[in-house]
Design a protein around this motif. Structure first.
Motif, mmCIF file in Angstrom:
data_model
loop_
_atom_site.group_PDB
_atom_site.id
_atom_site.type_symbol
_atom_site.label_atom_id
_atom_site.label_comp_id
_atom_site.label_asym_id
_atom_site.label_seq_id
_atom_site.Cartn_x
_atom_site.Cartn_y
_atom_site.Cartn_z
ATOM 1 N N ALA A 125 87.309 56.322 39.420
ATOM 2 C CA ALA A 125 86.696 55.771 40.632
ATOM 3 C C ALA A 125 87.525 56.124 41.865
ATOM 4 C CB ALA A 125 86.548 54.259 40.504
ATOM 5 N N VAL A 126 88.843 56.077 41.742
ATOM 6 C CA VAL A 126 89.729 56.400 42.856
ATOM 7 C C VAL A 126 89.472 57.815 43.360
ATOM 8 C CG1 VAL A 126 92.135 56.887 43.470
ATOM 9 C CG2 VAL A 126 91.558 54.760 42.280
ATOM 10 N N VAL A 127 89.272 58.751 42.437
ATOM 11 C CA VAL A 127 89.126 60.160 42.834
ATOM 12 C C VAL A 127 87.678 60.561 43.088
ATOM 13 C CG1 VAL A 127 91.255 60.830 41.692
ATOM 14 C CG2 VAL A 127 89.102 60.987 40.433
ATOM 15 N N GLY A 128 86.761 59.590 43.016
ATOM 16 C CA GLY A 128 85.376 59.854 43.379
ATOM 17 C C GLY A 128 84.517 60.447 42.291
ATOM 18 N N VAL A 129 85.005 60.418 41.053
ATOM 19 C CA VAL A 129 84.230 60.961 39.935
ATOM 20 C C VAL A 129 83.232 59.936 39.413
ATOM 21 C CG1 VAL A 129 84.393 61.857 37.577
ATOM 22 C CG2 VAL A 129 86.092 62.520 39.280
ATOM 23 N N LEU A 130 83.555 58.659 39.563
ATOM 24 C CA LEU A 130 82.753 57.578 38.997
ATOM 25 C C LEU A 130 82.384 56.589 40.097
ATOM 26 C CD1 LEU A 130 81.856 56.542 36.107
ATOM 27 C CD2 LEU A 130 83.906 55.115 36.152
ATOM 28 N N ASP A 131 81.082 56.268 40.207
ATOM 29 C CA ASP A 131 80.697 55.253 41.189
ATOM 30 C C ASP A 131 81.046 53.872 40.643
ATOM 31 O OD1 ASP A 131 78.833 54.796 39.241
ATOM 32 O OD2 ASP A 131 77.075 55.135 40.501
ATOM 33 N N PHE A 132 80.929 52.865 41.487
ATOM 34 C CA PHE A 132 81.315 51.536 41.022
ATOM 35 C C PHE A 132 80.443 50.468 41.651
ATOM 36 C CE2 PHE A 132 84.212 53.223 44.176
ATOM 37 C CZ PHE A 132 84.319 52.234 45.156
ATOM 38 N N THR A 133 80.516 49.271 41.086
ATOM 39 C CA THR A 133 79.578 48.201 41.361
ATOM 40 C C THR A 133 79.958 47.381 42.585
ATOM 41 O OG1 THR A 133 79.388 48.054 38.948
ATOM 42 C CG2 THR A 133 78.285 46.341 40.235
ATOM 43 N N GLU A 134 81.222 46.965 42.642
ATOM 44 C CA GLU A 134 81.663 46.086 43.720
ATOM 45 C C GLU A 134 83.018 46.526 44.235
ATOM 46 O OE1 GLU A 134 81.639 41.983 42.423
ATOM 47 O OE2 GLU A 134 79.930 42.355 41.114
ATOM 48 N N GLY A 135 83.350 46.059 45.441
ATOM 49 C CA GLY A 135 84.639 46.361 46.031
ATOM 50 C C GLY A 135 84.641 47.692 46.752
ATOM 51 N N ASP A 136 85.829 48.131 47.137
ATOM 52 C CA ASP A 136 85.962 49.422 47.803
ATOM 53 C C ASP A 136 87.341 49.991 47.515
ATOM 54 O OD1 ASP A 136 85.298 51.643 49.300
ATOM 55 O OD2 ASP A 136 84.595 50.490 51.025
ATOM 56 N N ILE A 137 87.471 51.288 47.738
ATOM 57 C CA ILE A 137 88.731 51.994 47.533
ATOM 58 C C ILE A 137 88.980 52.844 48.767
ATOM 59 C CG2 ILE A 137 89.956 53.712 46.129
ATOM 60 C CD1 ILE A 137 88.178 52.813 43.754
ATOM 61 N N PHE A 138 90.187 52.726 49.330
ATOM 62 C CA PHE A 138 90.544 53.454 50.542
ATOM 63 C C PHE A 138 91.720 54.387 50.268
ATOM 64 C CE2 PHE A 138 88.591 49.487 51.830
ATOM 65 C CZ PHE A 138 87.690 49.898 52.814
ATOM 66 N N ILE A 139 91.621 55.606 50.775
ATOM 67 C CA ILE A 139 92.709 56.572 50.701
ATOM 68 C C ILE A 139 93.064 56.964 52.121
ATOM 69 C CG2 ILE A 139 93.440 58.849 49.873
ATOM 70 C CD1 ILE A 139 91.484 58.498 47.540
ATOM 71 N N ASP A 140 94.258 56.611 52.536
ATOM 72 C CA ASP A 140 94.716 56.854 53.913
ATOM 73 C C ASP A 140 93.704 56.317 54.924
ATOM 74 O OD1 ASP A 140 96.640 57.734 55.704
ATOM 75 O OD2 ASP A 140 95.779 59.736 55.894
ATOM 76 N N GLY A 141 93.130 55.164 54.616
ATOM 77 C CA GLY A 141 92.191 54.509 55.521
ATOM 78 C C GLY A 141 90.743 54.939 55.387
ATOM 79 N N HIS A 142 90.473 55.955 54.571
ATOM 80 C CA HIS A 142 89.099 56.448 54.382
ATOM 81 C C HIS A 142 88.489 55.834 53.118
ATOM 82 C CE1 HIS A 142 89.739 59.505 57.486
ATOM 83 N NE2 HIS A 142 90.876 59.807 56.890
ATOM 84 N N SER A 143 87.266 55.383 53.200
ATOM 85 C CA SER A 143 86.582 54.798 52.052
ATOM 86 C C SER A 143 86.095 55.890 51.102
ATOM 87 C CB SER A 143 85.387 53.958 52.515
ATOM 88 O OG SER A 143 84.557 53.611 51.423
#
Length: 236
Positions: A47-65
């Motif tokens: 999910a962090v690397v964008g390979v898998l979508d997810f249900t809830e929440g969010d993940i930010f890398i250097d401020g980008h979702s």
């Protein structure tokens, strides 16, 4: 650099592979992510690397979702899965040139970086060979070099030491320290707890999709070994 906020991944019939996971990895961190098989490590990493979508929440890398600005995230991230899929009909150098082209690395920069890492991992003489002829360990080394070539701000690895010989594992640990000193953040899963204990400054333990312990290595171990702490909290 990496902020996972309330990340939840639900599969069919309501099964949660990751449940309200929140982790913060700062620039310069070597952050270990440990847990039993099926605990949710690879699900979270993908999910962090964008390979898998997810249900809830969010993940930010250097401020980008990762959800809404995935391209910007991928520009500054490198990912090495536990079993890298490489283009086996290319030679090693063709593959590294292809990755360099994707990230817009100049000819002079790529030449210098490829030489540095290929020499250190001792595969320079094999770069002209087809990847299909490489051993598993050589493929892993090539994948590592391809991940480092654009000098990512975030390096994500899933069981990076599997398949590496002892010398290559030592070199990888050296490189991890070197790039973190320059500000890169590293987030990686491993089953090798003694390696995590010596290498990481922070760690999170996941069980059944939930984080059950996290913090600096000193906060978690308090004079015990990481293995003892893991067995104590993960097997309760």
């Amino acid at each position: 650099m990496l902020e996972i906020k309330g990340y939840t991944k639900t599969y069919g019939e309501g099964k949660k592979a990751a449940d309200n996971v929140s982790i913060t990895v700062e620039s310069g961190d070597i952050y270990g992510f440990i847990g039993h098989n099926g605990a949710g490590k690879s699900t979270t990493i993908r999910a962090v690397v964008g390979v898998l979508d997810f249900t809830e929440g969010d993940i930010f890398i250097d401020g980008h979702s990762v959800k809404t600005d995935s391209l910007e995230c991928k520009k500054i991230t490198a990912y090495i899965p536990d079993n890298p899929d490489l283009y086996e009909n290319l030679t090693g150098i063709q593959y590294l040139d292809f990755i360099s082209d994707v990230f817009g690395i100049s000819a002079s920069e790529r030449q210098q970086r490829i030489k540095n890492y290929a020499d250190r991992f001792e595969i320079t003489d094999s770069l002209g060979d087809l990847i299909s002829s490489y051993s598993h360990g050589m493929k892993q080394k090539l994948a590592i070099i391809s991940a480092l070539i654009h000098e990512p701000k975030l390096l994500v690895l899933d069981e990076p030491f599997v398949g590496l010989d002892p010398k290559a594992a030592f070199i990888l640990k050296q490189i991890m320290h070197e790039i973190c000193e320059k500000g890169t953040a590293i987030f990686f899963s491993t089953h090798v707890l003694d390696v995590a204990e010596k290498l990481c400054n922070k760690v999170a333990i996941i069980k059944h999709g939930r984080i059950i312990a996290q913090g600096t290595m000193e906060e978690l171990t308090r004079g015990e070994s990481l293995e003892d702490v893991f067995l104590e909290v993960a097997d309760e």
